[in-house]
Structures are given as C-alpha cells and as structure tokens.
Scaffold this motif. Structure first.
Motif, PDB file in Angstrom:
ATOM      1  N   ILE A 144      -7.865   6.664  -8.126  1.00 45.36           N
ATOM      2  CA  ILE A 144      -7.658   6.730  -6.677  1.00 45.36           C
ATOM      3  C   ILE A 144      -8.135   8.067  -6.125  1.00 45.36           C
ATOM      4  CG2 ILE A 144      -5.669   5.186  -6.851  1.00 45.36           C
ATOM      5  CD1 ILE A 144      -3.879   7.673  -6.417  1.00 45.36           C
ATOM      6  N   ASP A 145      -8.244   8.150  -4.803  1.00 44.91           N
ATOM      7  CA  ASP A 145      -8.553   9.417  -4.156  1.00 44.91           C
ATOM      8  C   ASP A 145      -7.316  10.308  -4.191  1.00 44.91           C
ATOM      9  OD1 ASP A 145     -11.020   8.416  -3.665  1.00 44.91           O
ATOM     10  OD2 ASP A 145     -10.804   8.250  -1.490  1.00 44.91           O
ATOM     11  N   ALA A 146      -7.475  11.509  -4.716  1.00 43.30           N
ATOM     12  CA  ALA A 146      -6.378  12.465  -4.821  1.00 43.30           C
ATOM     13  C   ALA A 146      -6.885  13.838  -4.422  1.00 43.30           C
ATOM     14  CB  ALA A 146      -5.823  12.500  -6.246  1.00 43.30           C
ATOM     15  N   ILE A 147      -6.061  14.574  -3.712  1.00 36.65           N
ATOM     16  CA  ILE A 147      -6.446  15.929  -3.291  1.00 36.65           C
ATOM     17  C   ILE A 147      -5.251  16.872  -3.469  1.00 36.65           C
ATOM     18  CG2 ILE A 147      -8.235  15.202  -1.686  1.00 36.65           C
ATOM     19  CD1 ILE A 147      -4.959  16.349  -0.244  1.00 36.65           C
ATOM     20  N   VAL A 148      -5.554  18.166  -3.360  1.00 35.31           N
ATOM     21  CA  VAL A 148      -4.530  19.211  -3.433  1.00 35.31           C
ATOM     22  C   VAL A 148      -4.452  19.893  -2.073  1.00 35.31           C
ATOM     23  CG1 VAL A 148      -3.851  21.380  -4.535  1.00 35.31           C
ATOM     24  CG2 VAL A 148      -4.977  19.594  -5.884  1.00 35.31           C
ATOM     25  N   CYS A 149      -3.253  20.022  -1.531  1.00 38.33           N
ATOM     26  CA  CYS A 149      -3.064  20.753  -0.283  1.00 38.33           C
ATOM     27  C   CYS A 149      -1.607  21.176  -0.197  1.00 38.33           C
ATOM     28  CB  CYS A 149      -3.427  19.884   0.920  1.00 38.33           C
ATOM     29  SG  CYS A 149      -3.267  20.737   2.506  1.00 38.33           S
ATOM     30  N   GLY A 150      -1.385  22.476  -0.072  1.00 34.93           N
ATOM     31  CA  GLY A 150      -0.008  22.948  -0.001  1.00 34.93           C
ATOM     32  C   GLY A 150       0.080  24.346   0.573  1.00 34.93           C
ATOM     33  N   ARG A 177       0.861  -1.189   0.000  1.00 33.09           N
ATOM     34  CA  ARG A 177       0.000   0.000   0.000  1.00 33.09           C
ATOM     35  C   ARG A 177       0.890   1.229   0.000  1.00 33.09           C
ATOM     36  NH1 ARG A 177      -2.620   1.014   4.468  1.00 33.09           N
ATOM     37  NH2 ARG A 177      -1.127  -0.171   5.703  1.00 33.09           N
ATOM     38  N   ARG A 178       0.621   2.155  -0.925  1.00 26.19           N
ATOM     39  CA  ARG A 178       1.517   3.303  -1.076  1.00 26.19           C
ATOM     40  C   ARG A 178       0.722   4.601  -1.191  1.00 26.19           C
ATOM     41  NH1 ARG A 178       6.337   1.073  -1.422  1.00 26.19           N
ATOM     42  NH2 ARG A 178       7.327   3.120  -1.502  1.00 26.19           N
ATOM     43  N   ILE A 179       1.282   5.656  -0.608  1.00 24.12           N
ATOM     44  CA  ILE A 179       0.717   7.000  -0.738  1.00 24.12           C
ATOM     45  C   ILE A 179       1.769   7.892  -1.367  1.00 24.12           C
ATOM     46  CG2 ILE A 179       1.395   7.615   1.634  1.00 24.12           C
ATOM     47  CD1 ILE A 179      -1.170   9.380   1.704  1.00 24.12           C
ATOM     48  N   CYS A 180       1.352   8.737  -2.283  1.00 30.53           N
ATOM     49  CA  CYS A 180       2.285   9.584  -3.032  1.00 30.53           C
ATOM     50  C   CYS A 180       2.164  11.039  -2.601  1.00 30.53           C
ATOM     51  CB  CYS A 180       1.998   9.484  -4.528  1.00 30.53           C
ATOM     52  SG  CYS A 180       3.132  10.458  -5.560  1.00 30.53           S
ATOM     53  N   LEU A 181       3.321  11.664  -2.382  1.00 28.36           N
ATOM     54  CA  LEU A 181       3.426  13.113  -2.216  1.00 28.36           C
ATOM     55  C   LEU A 181       4.020  13.667  -3.506  1.00 28.36           C
ATOM     56  CD1 LEU A 181       4.946  13.355   1.381  1.00 28.36           C
ATOM     57  CD2 LEU A 181       2.586  13.864   0.721  1.00 28.36           C
ATOM     58  N   ASN A 182       3.302  14.561  -4.158  1.00 27.45           N
ATOM     59  CA  ASN A 182       3.747  15.081  -5.448  1.00 27.45           C
ATOM     60  C   ASN A 182       3.758  16.603  -5.456  1.00 27.45           C
ATOM     61  OD1 ASN A 182       2.110  16.089  -8.286  1.00 27.45           O
ATOM     62  ND2 ASN A 182       4.141  15.219  -8.506  1.00 27.45           N
ATOM     63  N   TYR A 188      -3.147   6.417  -2.767  1.00 27.45           N
ATOM     64  CA  TYR A 188      -3.624   7.768  -2.478  1.00 27.45           C
ATOM     65  C   TYR A 188      -2.589   8.757  -3.010  1.00 27.45           C
ATOM     66  CZ  TYR A 188      -6.898   5.796   0.990  1.00 27.45           C
ATOM     67  OH  TYR A 188      -7.893   5.096   1.620  1.00 27.45           O
ATOM     68  N   ALA A 189      -3.021   9.984  -3.280  1.00 27.91           N
ATOM     69  CA  ALA A 189      -2.083  11.019  -3.722  1.00 27.91           C
ATOM     70  C   ALA A 189      -2.432  12.359  -3.077  1.00 27.91           C
ATOM     71  CB  ALA A 189      -2.108  11.161  -5.246  1.00 27.91           C
ATOM     72  N   ILE A 190      -1.407  12.977  -2.511  1.00 24.40           N
ATOM     73  CA  ILE A 190      -1.508  14.350  -2.004  1.00 24.40           C
ATOM     74  C   ILE A 190      -0.632  15.209  -2.898  1.00 24.40           C
ATOM     75  CG2 ILE A 190      -1.086  15.913  -0.074  1.00 24.40           C
ATOM     76  CD1 ILE A 190      -1.351  13.473   1.788  1.00 24.40           C
ATOM     77  N   VAL A 191      -1.231  16.161  -3.575  1.00 25.79           N
ATOM     78  CA  VAL A 191      -0.502  17.020  -4.512  1.00 25.79           C
ATOM     79  C   VAL A 191      -0.306  18.385  -3.869  1.00 25.79           C
ATOM     80  CG1 VAL A 191      -0.561  18.127  -6.774  1.00 25.79           C
ATOM     81  CG2 VAL A 191      -1.370  15.768  -6.510  1.00 25.79           C
ATOM     82  N   GLY A 192       0.935  18.769  -3.717  1.00 30.05           N
ATOM     83  CA  GLY A 192       1.255  20.063  -3.141  1.00 30.05           C
ATOM     84  C   GLY A 192       1.128  21.175  -4.166  1.00 30.05           C
ATOM     85  N   GLU A 193       0.166  22.024  -3.984  1.00 29.94           N
ATOM     86  CA  GLU A 193      -0.028  23.252  -4.769  1.00 29.94           C
ATOM     87  C   GLU A 193      -0.527  24.310  -3.787  1.00 29.94           C
ATOM     88  OE1 GLU A 193       0.407  24.163  -7.881  1.00 29.94           O
ATOM     89  OE2 GLU A 193       0.413  22.378  -9.167  1.00 29.94           O
TER      90      GLU A 193
END
Length: 359
Positions: free
Chosen positions: A316-322, A55-60, A143-148
């Motif tokens: 997958i569930d992906a969101i933007v938070c930065g 199981r992996r979560i990505c920080l992008n 899961y993915a959390i995209v930093g913007e």
C-alpha cells in the motif's frame, strides 16, 4: 498533557510494558476499545479500530525509545511551547498526535463510511518488528501514515538497513614485538574498510544519497602491551532504493568469506521505502498542509521507519509525517514543539477526511 505523561513513563526497548499498560487504560477510558497484538512475552502493540467501513487508513507511531543520553531522560520538562525529555520527539509526540486525531474521528464514527485505525507499536528502535508482527497476524489497511519526526514534511522514500556482527581472531604477543602476533583489531579495521568500499560502489539515490556504513560498536584487547587476539564489531549498512538487501548481501559476502580468521552473522535487516510522489495520499496531505498554513515538502530520509513494513508487506501507499525534527531524535537534549504536535493531529484528521471521503 498526554505527551508529558508519556515522556514521564520509561519505555526504553524492550521495556515498553508500563507505558503500554498506561495507554491501554487511557484508551479504554476514552472509549477507544484498544486491542492487544502480542509481539512477544510482555510486549504488545495496541490497535484501536474506529468506524466500520471496509476501506481503512492507519495512523501509526511507536512508544519505545533508545536508552537515556545526557539530558534526554524520561522526565518531561515543559518550557513555553517546548517539551523536553527522552522520547518527546521520537516518538511520543507522534503517539499523542495520532491518539488526538483518533479521538476526533471517533467522535463522529457513526457518520464514517470508512475506517480509521490507531496502531501504537513497540520494538521499532530494536528489531523493527512491531508493525511487521501486526501484519503477519492479519492486520490490513489501505493507506498508512506513520508518525516520526519530520517537521511535518512528508517522507515518501527512505533507506533500508542491514546490520552485521563481526568477530576477528588474532594471535596474542608481547606489545614490544607486535610483528610476532596478529592484531585482531587491525584486522577488523581492514575488513570494515573493505566493506565500506563494497557498499559505496552502488549508484546513489538522487533523493536519499549514497549507501553508507557506520562502525557502530567495536570491542577488543585488554592491555596496551599485548597484541589483541580478539575483536568484535557491529556495522550498520544503509541501503538506498531501488537497491535491495539482497544486492548488498551479494556485494559484501565475498569480503566476509575471504578471511578464515573472521566470522560473522546478520542482524536487523529491513528494506527501503519508496512511495510514488503521485500517490493520492501524498498529494492530499500536501494540500491539507497548505490549508493549515504549513509549507510541507515531499522529501526523502536516510533513517528507517515502520512505513516500510506497510509498503513491503501490504503493498500500500505509506508515508512518514510527524512533529519534531530528526536532529533531536536520539540526541542528548531531545525536545518537541507542543504547537507542532497539535498541528500534526489537525493535519492527520483533515488528510483522512479529504482522502477517504473522496474515495
């Protein structure tokens, strides 16, 4: 320190190589073993895999910037809690935050039964193909959390976009008798207005608002006393969920095909993002933000981000938070808060721990 060093290295798309080579050296020195994912010649993403769990979560976050504008140049200037300079807010603060979070997770990688990936991408500001290329080459996560820049609010839904390059032909004539010719610029303005009417006919989204059209560039004519026979323009259409790019193409194509003196071609085209508010990723991050003293909100955005690539291509569930404000992105006086950047790293770590350890 990492943020200011990143700002000092120019990385206007498509010239990100110097900045990515710096990051590759830094990440290697820090023991994070970065892997290259080639996008095209001289352009590559960097992927650091932490932990061995399935199981992996990505920080992008992306390292490319728009061109300099006004005081927004690739020269970092620190003043108290603020760092100024091109890319400081969009998106190098997020790059610094996800690397900091990655280092924290890497310090106890042997204890993790899940994986954390730090994916630094290129091409977000241009074709938007950085994350897309990684996924098409086999990258996967859960899961993915995209930093913007979002002021640490959580963006779960945002608009898609489609660009069109338009060329209108006219008939040259003397400016004293414009009725003898056909003004290509005036023809173009009429087409743009028809396109605006076509895209505005769609139902607005209650969170992100209505579709929109921006006439981004226009070139035509050479003399004030000559009727212009050529005009080029590029329009940027923003598409609100749940509408798809195909819906907008179906609406605007009859307009574009109705004039024999008009030619056109499509450009950058990306769907919108729509992750359910009930997502465990969103609810976990909300709770973690509150624990850190931040009253983060779940919101929508009108701009496009690479969170959509994760959502559309991987499902997958992906969101933007930065850290930072979207109002500073692409501005002539770009800046970001150092303390908010540090808080972003803490929020990423806590969210990952809580979400992934809960299974």
């Amino acid at each position: 320190e990492l943020l200011t060093r990143l700002v000092d290295i120019p990385s206007t798309f498509p010239h990100e190589e110097e900045c990515m080579l710096f990051l590759e050296r830094e990440l290697s020195t820090l023991g994070m073993q970065p892997e290259r994912i080639d996008v095209e010649e001289g352009r590559f993403n960097l992927l650091c895999r932490i932990g061995s769990g399935e199981r992996r979560i990505c920080l992008n976050a992306h390292v490319d910037t728009v061109p300099p504008n006004g005081g927004s140049t690739p020269n970092a200037r620190a003043d108290g809690d603020i760092v100024y300079g091109l890319g400081s807010c969009d998106d190098k603060a997020s790059v610094a935050a996800i690397i900091t979070a990655g280092l924290e997770m890497a310090s106890r990688a042997d204890e993790l039964d899940y994986g954390v990936d730090v994916l630094i991408s290129v091409d977000e500001e241009d074709g938007g193909g950085g994350v897309e290329t990684a996924i098409n080459k086999g990258y996967k996560c859960d899961y993915a959390i995209v930093g913007e820049p979002s002021n640490l609010d959580i963006i779960r839904i945002h608009n898609g976009l489609i660009w069109f390059t338009l060329v209108a032909r006219g008939v040259a004539a003397h400016g004293s008798a414009p009725w003898v010719g056909a003004n290509a610029i005036e023809r173009m303005m009429g087409v743009v207005e028809e396109l605006r009417n076509a895209v505005s006919a769609f139902e607005p989204n209650p969170i992100t608002g209505p579709n929109s059209l921006n006439l981004g560039t226009i070139k035509g004519g050479d003399l004030p006393n000559r009727v212009p026979e050529h005009c080029e323009a590029i329009v940027d259409i923003r598409v609100v969920p749940p509408h798809k790019l195909a819906d907008v193409r179906d609406a605007v194509t009859p307009v574009l095909d109705s004039y024999e003196w008009l030619t056109y071609e499509g450009g950058k085209a990306r769907e919108g993002l729509d992750t359910l508010e009930s997502s465990p990723l969103i609810q976990t991050m909300l709770q973690c933000a509150r624990e850190l003293g931040r009253d983060s909100k779940v919101m929508g955005g009108r701009g496009w981000t690479e969170a959509e690539s994760f959502r559309t291509l991987l499902g997958i569930d992906a969101i933007v938070c930065g850290p930072g404000s979207m109002q500073q992105a692409h501005s002539s006086n770009e800046f970001v808060s150092i303390s908010e950047t540090q808080l972003a790293a803490e929020l990423y770590v806590r969210t990952i721990e809580r979400l992934m350890e809960a299974g």
